[in-house]
Design a protein around this motif. Structure first.
Motif, PDB file in Angstrom:
ATOM      1  N   GLN A  81      -2.729  19.633   1.563  1.00 13.46           N
ATOM      2  CA  GLN A  81      -2.132  19.520   2.895  1.00 13.46           C
ATOM      3  C   GLN A  81      -0.613  19.627   2.829  1.00 13.46           C
ATOM      4  N   PHE A  82      -0.019  19.025   1.816  1.00 13.48           N
ATOM      5  CA  PHE A  82       1.436  19.131   1.644  1.00 13.48           C
ATOM      6  C   PHE A  82       1.830  20.570   1.330  1.00 13.48           C
ATOM      7  N   GLU A  83       1.052  21.216   0.463  1.00  8.48           N
ATOM      8  CA  GLU A  83       1.360  22.597   0.097  1.00  8.48           C
ATOM      9  C   GLU A  83       1.254  23.525   1.303  1.00  8.48           C
ATOM     10  N   GLU A  84       0.286  23.271   2.180  1.00  9.62           N
ATOM     11  CA  GLU A  84       0.073  24.118   3.349  1.00  9.62           C
ATOM     12  C   GLU A  84       0.900  23.678   4.556  1.00  9.62           C
ATOM     13  N   LYS A  85       1.745  22.669   4.353  1.00 10.32           N
ATOM     14  CA  LYS A  85       2.647  22.169   5.401  1.00 10.32           C
ATOM     15  C   LYS A  85       1.892  21.674   6.635  1.00 10.32           C
ATOM     16  N   ARG A  86       0.755  21.001   6.385  1.00 11.02           N
ATOM     17  CA  ARG A  86      -0.004  20.395   7.476  1.00 11.02           C
ATOM     18  C   ARG A  86       0.304  18.912   7.614  1.00 11.02           C
ATOM     19  N   VAL A  87       1.261  18.444   6.828  1.00 15.13           N
ATOM     20  CA  VAL A  87       1.689  17.039   6.863  1.00 15.13           C
ATOM     21  C   VAL A  87       3.000  16.946   7.629  1.00 15.13           C
ATOM     22  N   LYS A  88       3.114  15.946   8.493  1.00 13.83           N
ATOM     23  CA  LYS A  88       4.372  15.750   9.210  1.00 13.83           C
ATOM     24  C   LYS A  88       5.092  14.550   8.623  1.00 13.83           C
TER      25      LYS A  88
ATOM     26  N   PRO B 186      11.858  17.154   7.973  1.00 10.73           N
ATOM     27  CA  PRO B 186      11.948  18.265   7.009  1.00 10.73           C
ATOM     28  C   PRO B 186      10.712  19.152   7.113  1.00 10.73           C
ATOM     29  N   HIS B 187      10.917  20.457   7.142  1.00  9.88           N
ATOM     30  CA  HIS B 187       9.798  21.399   7.213  1.00  9.88           C
ATOM     31  C   HIS B 187       9.538  22.054   5.859  1.00  9.88           C
ATOM     32  N   SER B 188      10.210  21.567   4.845  1.00  7.12           N
ATOM     33  CA  SER B 188       9.964  21.963   3.456  1.00  7.12           C
ATOM     34  C   SER B 188      10.298  20.744   2.613  1.00  7.12           C
ATOM     35  N   GLY B 189       9.939  20.783   1.358  1.00  6.02           N
ATOM     36  CA  GLY B 189      10.130  19.589   0.537  1.00  6.02           C
ATOM     37  C   GLY B 189      10.961  19.826  -0.696  1.00  6.02           C
ATOM     38  N   ARG B 190      12.134  20.393  -0.520  1.00  2.00           N
ATOM     39  CA  ARG B 190      12.998  20.675  -1.663  1.00  2.00           C
ATOM     40  C   ARG B 190      13.693  19.404  -2.152  1.00  2.00           C
ATOM     41  N   THR B 191      14.033  19.393  -3.429  1.00  2.00           N
ATOM     42  CA  THR B 191      14.732  18.254  -4.013  1.00  2.00           C
ATOM     43  C   THR B 191      16.085  18.029  -3.334  1.00  2.00           C
ATOM     44  N   ASN B 192      16.328  16.799  -2.906  1.00  2.00           N
ATOM     45  CA  ASN B 192      17.598  16.408  -2.268  1.00  2.00           C
ATOM     46  C   ASN B 192      17.852  17.145  -0.947  1.00  2.00           C
ATOM     47  N   GLN B 193      16.826  17.735  -0.351  1.00  2.00           N
ATOM     48  CA  GLN B 193      17.000  18.602   0.815  1.00  2.00           C
ATOM     49  C   GLN B 193      17.757  17.956   1.968  1.00  2.00           C
ATOM     50  N   ILE B 194      17.305  16.800   2.425  1.00  2.00           N
ATOM     51  CA  ILE B 194      17.935  16.156   3.584  1.00  2.00           C
ATOM     52  C   ILE B 194      19.373  15.790   3.273  1.00  2.00           C
TER      53      ILE B 194
ATOM     54  N   LYS C  46       7.899   7.825   8.886  1.00  2.00           N
ATOM     55  CA  LYS C  46       6.523   8.069   9.327  1.00  2.00           C
ATOM     56  C   LYS C  46       5.897   9.207   8.521  1.00  2.00           C
ATOM     57  N   LEU C  47       4.571   9.130   8.398  1.00  2.00           N
ATOM     58  CA  LEU C  47       3.841  10.179   7.695  1.00  2.00           C
ATOM     59  C   LEU C  47       2.506  10.398   8.394  1.00  2.00           C
ATOM     60  N   SER C  48       2.233  11.639   8.781  1.00  2.00           N
ATOM     61  CA  SER C  48       0.970  11.999   9.433  1.00  2.00           C
ATOM     62  C   SER C  48       0.247  13.038   8.594  1.00  2.00           C
ATOM     63  N   PHE C  49      -1.047  12.812   8.349  1.00  2.00           N
ATOM     64  CA  PHE C  49      -1.859  13.752   7.580  1.00  2.00           C
ATOM     65  C   PHE C  49      -3.324  13.564   7.961  1.00  2.00           C
ATOM     66  N   TYR C  50      -4.195  14.352   7.369  1.00  2.00           N
ATOM     67  CA  TYR C  50      -5.622  14.260   7.666  1.00  2.00           C
ATOM     68  C   TYR C  50      -6.338  13.489   6.565  1.00  2.00           C
ATOM     69  N   HIS C  51      -7.100  12.480   6.982  1.00  2.00           N
ATOM     70  CA  HIS C  51      -7.825  11.635   6.041  1.00  2.00           C
ATOM     71  C   HIS C  51      -8.710  12.522   5.165  1.00  2.00           C
ATOM     72  N   PRO C  52      -8.663  12.362   3.840  1.00  3.95           N
ATOM     73  CA  PRO C  52      -9.416  13.252   2.949  1.00  3.95           C
ATOM     74  C   PRO C  52     -10.939  13.146   3.085  1.00  3.95           C
ATOM     75  N   VAL C  53     -11.442  12.054   3.688  1.00  4.95           N
ATOM     76  CA  VAL C  53     -12.892  11.883   3.841  1.00  4.95           C
ATOM     77  C   VAL C  53     -13.332  12.098   5.289  1.00  4.95           C
ATOM     78  N   THR C  54     -12.692  11.392   6.230  1.00  4.80           N
ATOM     79  CA  THR C  54     -13.098  11.493   7.633  1.00  4.80           C
ATOM     80  C   THR C  54     -12.560  12.739   8.317  1.00  4.80           C
ATOM     81  N   LYS C  55     -11.513  13.340   7.738  1.00  7.52           N
ATOM     82  CA  LYS C  55     -10.845  14.528   8.284  1.00  7.52           C
ATOM     83  C   LYS C  55     -10.085  14.237   9.580  1.00  7.52           C
ATOM     84  N   GLN C  56     -10.029  12.974   9.964  1.00 10.59           N
ATOM     85  CA  GLN C  56      -9.296  12.600  11.164  1.00 10.59           C
ATOM     86  C   GLN C  56      -7.798  12.484  10.852  1.00 10.59           C
ATOM     87  N   LYS C  57      -6.972  12.834  11.836  1.00 17.25           N
ATOM     88  CA  LYS C  57      -5.536  12.720  11.644  1.00 17.25           C
ATOM     89  C   LYS C  57      -5.129  11.252  11.676  1.00 17.25           C
ATOM     90  N   VAL C  58      -4.325  10.834  10.709  1.00 13.86           N
ATOM     91  CA  VAL C  58      -3.857   9.449  10.636  1.00 13.86           C
ATOM     92  C   VAL C  58      -2.338   9.450  10.520  1.00 13.86           C
TER      93      VAL C  58
END
Length: 316
Positions: A174-181, A241-249, A290-302
């Motif tokens: 999810q992080f690689e595909e940028k589906r995490v906020k 951040p819309h990418s995760g580079r080292t020291n980006q922010i 804050k961190l939003s992602f999809y639960h790896p089992v239920t697939k629901q957004k948390v």
């Protein structure tokens, strides 16, 4: 499933033991090689370590710190191939850290924790045992850990920890595909002219002398900023951040002329020429909020949130 009290009490006890641990001198052993047979002990060390002053070894031998087959000898002692020399150096002390690690949420598949500062996530440089990873492994030796996101040692806030390989793969993807906020809080110097703005400056691939990164041709990156509140000499920002580079922010804000409060090195890069990348106190006002992602089992957004610590009380 572990409770918040169980987690934090275990972390407290292990951290106290780790930080109170008595450090023992490091012992180095050297076997005399055939080519040194018949030479003096001081000649062996001066030739084996030409980058070290001979007087350093002479003092060690004369003081008895450097021995031959366990015995104190003189620097002019003739040696034989196969004999064993030993000497010790003072223990390597690691910098102090904050170990008030908090559990935000626990499931069978992942933990969401809040990291304090200063506390590196992984071992490196001056930090080997004084890290989040090391503390978790010591506190819960029967549990496997896969840290999904990484924060700077001086950044506080949410760290996502998978507890098995399947969850680690699903969450990592999810992080690689940028589906995490990811949403951060940053207190910056000055007052930006616009209520919202972005930076898409690329981040260099190579490490600087201090171990960080800098704005230059390299990896594409983008960070979005929005003003929450203005103060006389600073501004509180919501950062996405819309990418995760080292020291980006930190790099993007310094480049925009609004370095994060307490970020001495990115405000003035010359700082890192004489100082380490990790600040020794909780001086940096950057928080993984804050961190939003999809639960790896239920697939629901948390969505999970980490409250900033006391130093933010006047701003948030």
């Amino acid at each position: 499933m572990i409770t918040r009290n169980e987690f934090e009490n275990t972390i407290f006890n292990v951290s106290k033991k780790l930080l109170d641990e008595k450090k023992t001198p490091r012992i180095f052993t050297l076997s005399i090689k055939k080519r040194f047979d018949g030479d003096t002990l001081i000649e062996v060390y001066c030739q084996s370590f030409p980058h070290v002053e001979c007087d350093f070894w002479r003092d060690k031998i004369e003081s008895g710190n450097l021995t031959l087959d366990g015995c104190k000898v003189s620097p002019q002692q003739k040696v034989k191939a196969g004999q064993i020399t030993q000497h010790s150096v003072p223990p390597k002390l690691e910098p102090s850290i904050d170990t008030t690690i908090e559990l935000i949420s626990a499931t069978h598949d992942f933990w969401v924790i809040s990291k304090p500062s200063p506390l590196p996530v992984h071992a490196g440089g001056r930090y080997q045992k004084h890290t989040l990873t090391s503390i978790l492994q010591l506190a819960f030796p029967n549990q496997s850990f896969h840290l999904i996101n990484r924060l700077d040692a001086n950044t506080t806030g949410i760290v996502l920890v998978a507890l098995n390989k399947k969850s680690a793969n699903l969450l990592g993807k999810q992080f690689e595909e940028k589906r995490v906020k990811k949403t951060y809080l940053a207190l910056v110097e000055g007052q930006p002219n616009q209520d919202s703005f972005t930076s898409s400056k690329s981040i260099g691939k190579l490490k600087t002398a201090a171990g960080g990164r800098q704005i230059e041709e390299g990896k594409d990156s983008m960070t979005e900023f929005e003003i929450i509140k203005k103060f006389t000499e600073s501004t509180l920002l919501k950062v996405t951040p819309h990418s995760g580079r080292t020291n980006q922010i930190r790099l993007h804000l310094a480049d925009l002329g609004h370095p994060i409060v307490g970020d001495l090195g990115h405000k003035n890069p010359q700082y890192f020429e004489n100082n380490p990348l990790t600040y020794s106190t909780d001086s940096l006002f950057l928080h993984a909020w804050k961190l939003s992602f999809y639960h790896p089992v239920t697939k629901q957004k948390v969505t999970f949130e980490s409250s900033p610590n006391k130093k933010w009380s006047a701003y948030f």
